[in-house]
Design a protein around this motif. Structure first.
Motif, mmCIF file in Angstrom:
data_model
loop_
_atom_site.group_PDB
_atom_site.id
_atom_site.type_symbol
_atom_site.label_atom_id
_atom_site.label_comp_id
_atom_site.label_asym_id
_atom_site.label_seq_id
_atom_site.Cartn_x
_atom_site.Cartn_y
_atom_site.Cartn_z
ATOM 1 N N ALA A 19 0.836 -1.202 0.000
ATOM 2 C CA ALA A 19 0.000 0.000 0.000
ATOM 3 C C ALA A 19 0.877 1.261 0.000
ATOM 4 C CB ALA A 19 -0.938 0.000 1.195
ATOM 5 N N ARG A 20 1.995 1.187 0.813
ATOM 6 C CA ARG A 20 2.896 2.332 0.874
ATOM 7 C C ARG A 20 3.584 2.549 -0.479
ATOM 8 N NH1 ARG A 20 4.642 1.256 5.444
ATOM 9 N NH2 ARG A 20 6.378 -0.083 4.840
ATOM 10 N N ARG A 21 4.019 1.448 -1.096
ATOM 11 C CA ARG A 21 4.663 1.569 -2.403
ATOM 12 C C ARG A 21 3.684 2.128 -3.449
ATOM 13 N NH1 ARG A 21 7.288 -3.371 -1.036
ATOM 14 N NH2 ARG A 21 5.673 -4.541 -2.152
ATOM 15 N N GLN A 22 2.438 1.700 -3.380
ATOM 16 C CA GLN A 22 1.421 2.196 -4.297
ATOM 17 C C GLN A 22 1.214 3.700 -4.118
ATOM 18 O OE1 GLN A 22 -1.975 -0.276 -3.538
ATOM 19 N NE2 GLN A 22 -1.208 -1.997 -4.790
ATOM 20 N N ARG A 23 1.206 4.120 -2.813
ATOM 21 C CA ARG A 23 1.039 5.563 -2.565
ATOM 22 C C ARG A 23 2.224 6.337 -3.128
ATOM 23 N NH1 ARG A 23 -0.788 3.690 2.465
ATOM 24 N NH2 ARG A 23 1.232 4.185 3.439
ATOM 25 N N ILE A 24 3.414 5.788 -2.919
ATOM 26 C CA ILE A 24 4.626 6.453 -3.419
ATOM 27 C C ILE A 24 4.611 6.500 -4.941
ATOM 28 C CG2 ILE A 24 7.134 6.250 -3.618
ATOM 29 C CD1 ILE A 24 7.101 5.078 -0.766
ATOM 30 N N ASN A 25 4.208 5.397 -5.568
ATOM 31 C CA ASN A 25 4.143 5.361 -7.036
ATOM 32 C C ASN A 25 3.117 6.356 -7.572
ATOM 33 O OD1 ASN A 25 6.134 3.413 -7.288
ATOM 34 N ND2 ASN A 25 4.685 1.704 -7.227
ATOM 35 N N ARG A 26 1.971 6.447 -6.849
ATOM 36 C CA ARG A 26 0.954 7.414 -7.279
ATOM 37 C C ARG A 26 1.488 8.835 -7.177
ATOM 38 N NH1 ARG A 26 -2.750 3.784 -4.759
ATOM 39 N NH2 ARG A 26 -2.691 4.988 -2.815
ATOM 40 N N ILE A 27 2.219 9.084 -6.086
ATOM 41 C CA ILE A 27 2.794 10.418 -5.912
ATOM 42 C C ILE A 27 3.812 10.706 -7.020
ATOM 43 C CG2 ILE A 27 4.260 11.822 -4.423
ATOM 44 C CD1 ILE A 27 2.911 10.412 -2.023
ATOM 45 N N LYS A 28 4.664 9.698 -7.292
ATOM 46 C CA LYS A 28 5.646 9.861 -8.371
ATOM 47 C C LYS A 28 4.964 10.112 -9.709
ATOM 48 C CE LYS A 28 9.401 7.055 -6.457
ATOM 49 N NZ LYS A 28 10.190 5.803 -6.660
ATOM 50 N N THR A 29 3.924 9.282 -9.961
ATOM 51 C CA THR A 29 3.186 9.435 -11.218
ATOM 52 C C THR A 29 2.545 10.813 -11.315
ATOM 53 O OG1 THR A 29 2.735 7.056 -11.290
ATOM 54 C CG2 THR A 29 1.349 8.491 -12.657
ATOM 55 N N GLY A 30 1.987 11.263 -10.200
ATOM 56 C CA GLY A 30 1.367 12.587 -10.178
ATOM 57 C C GLY A 30 2.381 13.688 -10.453
ATOM 58 N N ILE A 31 3.564 13.522 -9.799
ATOM 59 C CA ILE A 31 4.622 14.528 -10.000
ATOM 60 C C ILE A 31 5.065 14.539 -11.471
ATOM 61 C CG2 ILE A 31 7.007 15.126 -9.445
ATOM 62 C CD1 ILE A 31 6.455 14.059 -6.592
ATOM 63 N N ILE A 32 5.276 13.328 -12.029
ATOM 64 C CA ILE A 32 5.702 13.229 -13.426
ATOM 65 C C ILE A 32 4.650 13.831 -14.354
ATOM 66 C CG2 ILE A 32 6.199 11.622 -15.304
ATOM 67 C CD1 ILE A 32 7.458 9.775 -13.171
ATOM 68 N N LEU A 33 3.360 13.489 -14.103
ATOM 69 C CA LEU A 33 2.289 14.050 -14.937
ATOM 70 C C LEU A 33 2.240 15.564 -14.828
ATOM 71 C CD1 LEU A 33 -0.611 11.483 -14.375
ATOM 72 C CD2 LEU A 33 0.646 11.921 -16.496
ATOM 73 N N PHE A 34 2.428 16.063 -13.612
ATOM 74 C CA PHE A 34 2.423 17.513 -13.405
ATOM 75 C C PHE A 34 3.545 18.169 -14.202
ATOM 76 C CE2 PHE A 34 4.145 21.184 -11.151
ATOM 77 C CZ PHE A 34 3.027 22.022 -11.142
ATOM 78 N N ILE A 35 4.738 17.536 -14.111
ATOM 79 C CA ILE A 35 5.889 18.100 -14.842
ATOM 80 C C ILE A 35 5.639 18.066 -16.342
ATOM 81 C CG2 ILE A 35 8.329 17.737 -15.400
ATOM 82 C CD1 ILE A 35 8.703 16.726 -12.519
#
Length: 333
Positions: A19-35
């Motif tokens: 669950a923690r890895r999924q949250r981190i991946n979502r955050i990473k994905t969000g950051i990448i999408l934002f960029i």
């Protein structure tokens, strides 16, 4: 009291790690999408701004060219008349009395300014009239109809043309020559800011049009008309420098002493254009009439038939410009 900490390696612990890895991946994905979105928006804005800047530059260039052309309109609209003695001069090859000496320059330039006093061209009642119809800015979609009207009346004219590309334009150039009209030069680009920037830019434009017309029609042009006339207020370079250059090329330049009015910002009807011409041609022994062969000059085409009819009724001789024709020059001073 129970221990709430989940031991690593247990099913519960593994679940929390996933669950923690999924949250981190979502955050990473969000950051990448934002960029990615931010970079895309920035690139889009940059492209938009570049397009806007380019568009504004083009608009500025167009406005600047229109401002220059407005000066030509004022120059052509205020063509000389007998009431303003000295506004133009004529050169008659058979009469060089009152000849104005050429300014310092190459020997080949001596005749480029030859002229006689205005009063020698003023016509008295009953004296014959010779009229030279000239058309600037062509060829255009109106050229075939102009040629048809001239042929119908058995009249030859002079076309001071610009550089037009394409097979259709080539046919128009060729037809002008085939019908026996005089082919003259009016600059290739008709861009005042370029043509009159320097003698070098003028020479480049001149050579381009001269070679283009010779390649297209086989004619080596002998006659030139300055965009805006030799007395234009557009050029920042002394017009005498361009006149010297034409003299060195063995060219003869022509201005005009009668205007139909189709170059002005005022919109004249065909009948008004006719009246403009007929009011002035009766004043001169030799009239060089300024008209325009452009796509938007439908009134000029309509007026041409009536002008020819009226000139014929007055027994005026209508000729093309040749080596034997008197030369009309505006007074540069």
């Amino acid at each position: 009291m129970s221990n709430t900490n989940t031991k690593p390696g247990t099913p519960q612990g593994l679940k929390e790690q996933r669950a923690r890895r999924q949250r981190i991946n979502r955050i990473k994905t969000g950051i990448i999408l934002f960029i990615v979105i931010w970079m895309t928006v920035c690139m889009g804005l940059n492209i938009f701004l570049l397009i806007r800047v380019s568009s504004l530059q083009n608009q500025i260039g167009i406005l600047a060219e229109k401002m220059l052309e407005s000066t030509q309109v004022r120059t052509e609209a205020n063509a000389p008349s007998p009431e303003t003695d000295g506004d133009y001069m004529t050169y008659d090859p058979e009469n060089t009395d009152g000849e104005t000496p050429a300014e310092d320059g190459p020997e080949t330039n001596e005749k480029v300014r030859d002229c006689i006093a205005l009063e020698d061209n003023l016509r008295k009642d009953g004296e014959p009239m010779t009229v030279y119809l000239t058309f600037d800015d062509g060829p255009s979609e109106n050229t075939p109809e102009i040629l048809d009207i001239l042929k119908k009346h058995g009249v030859k004219a002079t076309f001071f043309v610009t550089g037009k590309e394409g097979d259709e334009a080539k046919q128009w150039y060729e037809q002008i020559v085939a019908d026996g009209h005089t082919l003259g030069m009016h600059s290739y680009s008709h861009k005042y800011s370029t043509i009159y920037e320097s003698v070098d830019t003028f020479s480049a434009d001149f050579t381009k049009l001269h070679d283009f017309l010779e390649d297209t029609t086989g004619v080596k042009c002998q006659f030139y008309r300055f965009p805006g006339g030799s007395s234009n207020q557009v050029s920042n370079t002394d017009m005498n420098e361009f006149i010297d250059y034409l003299g060195e090329q063995g060219m003869t330049y022509y201005d005009w002493n009668v205007v139909c009015g189709d170059a002005t910002s005022q919109i004249y009807t065909a009948d008004e254009l006719v009246q403009n011409v007929m009011t002035d041609v009766v004043k001169y022994k030799y009239s060089v009439v300024l008209m325009h062969d452009a796509a938007e000059k439908d009134s000029t085409v309509e007026a041409l038939e009536k002008i020819l009819q009226k000139l014929e009724e007055m027994d005026a001789e209508i000729l093309p410009i040749t080596e034997d024709a008197p030369v009309i020059h505006h007074n540069l001073s």
